[in-house]
Enzyme design. Structure first.
Site, PDB file in Angstrom:
ATOM      1  N   HIS A 148       0.830  -1.208   0.000  1.00  0.00           N
ATOM      2  CA  HIS A 148       0.000   0.000   0.000  1.00  0.00           C
ATOM      3  C   HIS A 148       0.868   1.262   0.000  1.00  0.00           C
ATOM      4  O   HIS A 148       0.602   2.197  -0.737  1.00  0.00           O
ATOM      5  CB  HIS A 148      -0.947   0.021   1.208  1.00  0.00           C
ATOM      6  CG  HIS A 148      -2.125  -0.881   1.011  1.00  0.00           C
ATOM      7  ND1 HIS A 148      -3.417  -0.420   0.946  1.00  0.00           N
ATOM      8  CD2 HIS A 148      -2.212  -2.217   0.833  1.00  0.00           C
ATOM      9  CE1 HIS A 148      -4.237  -1.439   0.746  1.00  0.00           C
ATOM     10  NE2 HIS A 148      -3.520  -2.544   0.684  1.00  0.00           N
ATOM     11  N   ASP A 189      -4.674   6.560   1.955  1.00  0.00           N
ATOM     12  CA  ASP A 189      -5.076   5.173   1.738  1.00  0.00           C
ATOM     13  C   ASP A 189      -6.510   4.973   2.225  1.00  0.00           C
ATOM     14  O   ASP A 189      -6.956   5.601   3.197  1.00  0.00           O
ATOM     15  CB  ASP A 189      -4.140   4.252   2.530  1.00  0.00           C
ATOM     16  CG  ASP A 189      -4.365   2.796   2.194  1.00  0.00           C
ATOM     17  OD1 ASP A 189      -3.626   2.270   1.351  1.00  0.00           O
ATOM     18  OD2 ASP A 189      -5.309   2.180   2.768  1.00  0.00           O
TER      19      ASP A 189
END
Ligand code: UDP
Length: 503
Positions: free
Chosen positions: A23, A126
């Site tokens: 990520h 995110d």
């Protein structure tokens, strides 16, 4: 960086990642892309999570980018983790992963304070950082969500949540249709985590994420229009969601930075790109000696681990498939020391006959996939791996294990038609792994099917190759992802200038 970009550089974007490399590395790549278009980037990280990329920043800034790293202290002591374990991929068991998650929640307050002090013009966070939507709203700035997912899985999961078709089947193995999608997509309950049926902590966490995503300004998706246009259009129109598709991010980024570096040319030829690299990974040297398109690459991402019994099945299958291979091995920590996970004499045989290579550490995956000797990829269908494989124009054996990987298998097989199915039917947690055992003959058949010369295999290969060409075009000047990146940055400038954010 061109002078137009420099003139506009009054925009500051604050990037907030999640605590795992699959990520935070793509988000850092997006940050570099924004910076290459003149945006002042502040990238938040913890010390140990910064180690793989922080050294690149001074030279990027010398090229004219403006990237600042901000460090937030990881609360190792408070959550009882040893120094240095700051990500899910560094956690080797469920207990450690739980503590990393606990630390993630503890970071909210200090990060909020840092963002407020920095006074950015937008937040790019995110999807897991759900609280950044409320923070952005409070600051009167937009939040863009970064999803490490395909548009297909975003749309399919929306259909799953919206229509709950899993409630109408009698067993976990009975297929149900996901209503309203551009293709007839069938899934089973067993391909989903258990908490879809019995709520737990994750259900609450995911609900918060979904709500925050829905209230955010828009999504940045690591995909390209030519790959999933039905689903991107569906997401934008039917679901009415502002969506900028700027992928494959890792490819786009190379291009932008090559451009800054006055090497205005994409260099995907592995041999050339390694000319100046004195520490070429041994597997790339090995690949240089192999015939074109004949080697199978086998890897299951940065988190999943297999039991010794499953590794043994994979080893047998690869050896008897008749195709040379590179296999990245991640073993379960709980397996007893001394338990056999390779057939007798396996390593000696594959090395003597030069038919295979094992990597028990970090493999240079994007370079491996781009190498001309690679002909197919046995993958867990994590979205980063999938994008890297698509960009390299490779067919796949789709072997999902966790997260939204079962959706990506559908994308590869039913929509893009470049995948062969194998492997698990049951969703499992990445850290705990799975109890299912996929037998050697099934794996061997799937590898032979992917690498074969019959018509279907050739057609899959051809389609995959065309996606690879389209991926490279998408990130070049005038390509869909290139233009999408321009569009999102223009939009942020426009919002800043109008000082109005319509959520
Ligand atoms: N990766 C790598 N070397 C490895 C294992 C993984 O470079 O040995 C990279 C891979 O190229 C991809 C990422 O790690 O960019 C894995 O992300 P993905 O979304 O595919 O799976 P996850 O790790 O989240 O399960």
């Amino acid at each position: 960086m061109d002078s137009n970009a420099r003139k506009k550089s009054s925009l500051t974007a604050y990037f907030i990642p999640y605590l795992t490399p699959s990520h935070y590395l793509p988000l850092f790549q997006i940050a570099k892309l924004f910076a290459s278009r003149g945006v002042h980037v502040i990238f938040l990280t913890t010390y140990h999570n910064s180690l793989s990329f922080r050294d690149s920043i001074p030279s990027l800034n010398q090229l004219g980018l403006h990237i600042d790293l901000e460090y937030v202290d990881f609360p190792s002591k408070e959550v009882g983790l040893p120094e240095g374990i700051e990500s899910f991929s560094a956690a080797t068991n469920t207990d450690m992963a739980g503590r990393v998650l606990q630390a993630f929640f503890m970071l909210q307050a200090p990060i909020e304070a840092m963002v407020r002090a920095a006074k950015p013009d937008c937040i790019v966070a995110d999807t897991h950082c759900f609280w950044t939507t409320a923070l952005a709203e409070d600051l009167g700035i937009p939040r863009l969500v970064h999803h490490g997912q395909a548009a297909f899985s975003l749309a399919a999961i929306d259909a799953f949540d919206r229509y709950t078709p899993y409630e109408n089947v009698k067993s976990d193995d009975e297929p149900f249709l996901l209503p309203g999608l551009p293709h007839p997509i069938y899934m089973t309950r067993s391909e989903h985590p258990p908490w879809i049926q019995s709520s737990n902590f994750y259900t609450t966490f995911l609900n918060k994420i979904k709500e925050a995503d829905g209230n955010s300004y828009g999504l940045l998706v690591d995909t390209f229009y030519e790959l999933e246009k039905d689903y991107i259009d569906f997401y934008r129109t039917t679901l009415d969601c502002r969506t900028w598709c700027i992928g494959p991010i890792f490819l786009h980024h190379d291009h932008a930075l090559h451009k800054i570096n006055s090497k205005d040319k994409l260099n995907h030829d592995n041999n050339k790109s390694d000319e100046n690299n004195p520490s070429k990974h041994p597997c790339l040297e090995w690949l240089d000696k192999m015939p074109r398109g004949k080697v199978v690459y086998v890897s299951f991402g940065s988190l999943s681990r297999f039991s010794s019994a499953q590794l043994l099945e994979i080893a047998h299958a690869l050896e008897s498939s008749g195709h040379p291979f590179i296999w990245v091995v991640r073993k379960k920590e709980s397996e007893e020391v001394g338990v056999k996970w390779l057939p007798e004499g396996f390593e000696e045989r594959i090395s003597q006959k030069s038919i295979g290579m094992l990597i028990e550490g970090w493999a240079p995956q994007p370079q491996i996939l781009e190498h001309p000797a690679i002909g197919g990829f046995v993958t867990h269908c994590g979205w980063n791996s999938s994008e890297e494989s698509l960009a390299a124009g490779l067919p796949v054996v789709a072997w999902p294990l966790s997260a939204e990987q079962f959706y990506n298998r559908k994308l590869f097989i039913d929509v893009l038609k470049i995948g062969v199915g194998v492997g698990n039917m049951k969703w499992s947690s990445m850290i705990d792994g799975t109890d299912e055992l996929v037998k050697r003959d099934k794996i061997e058949n799937a590898v032979r099917e992917m690498m074969g010369d019959h018509v279907e295999a050739q057609e899959r290969r051809q389609r995959a190759k065309e996606f690879g060409i389209a991926a490279k075009k998408a990130v070049q000047q005038g390509g869909s992802s290139y233009d999408s990146l321009t569009a999102v940055i223009d939009e942020l400038h426009r919002l800043k200038n109008s000082s109005k954010v319509a959520a």
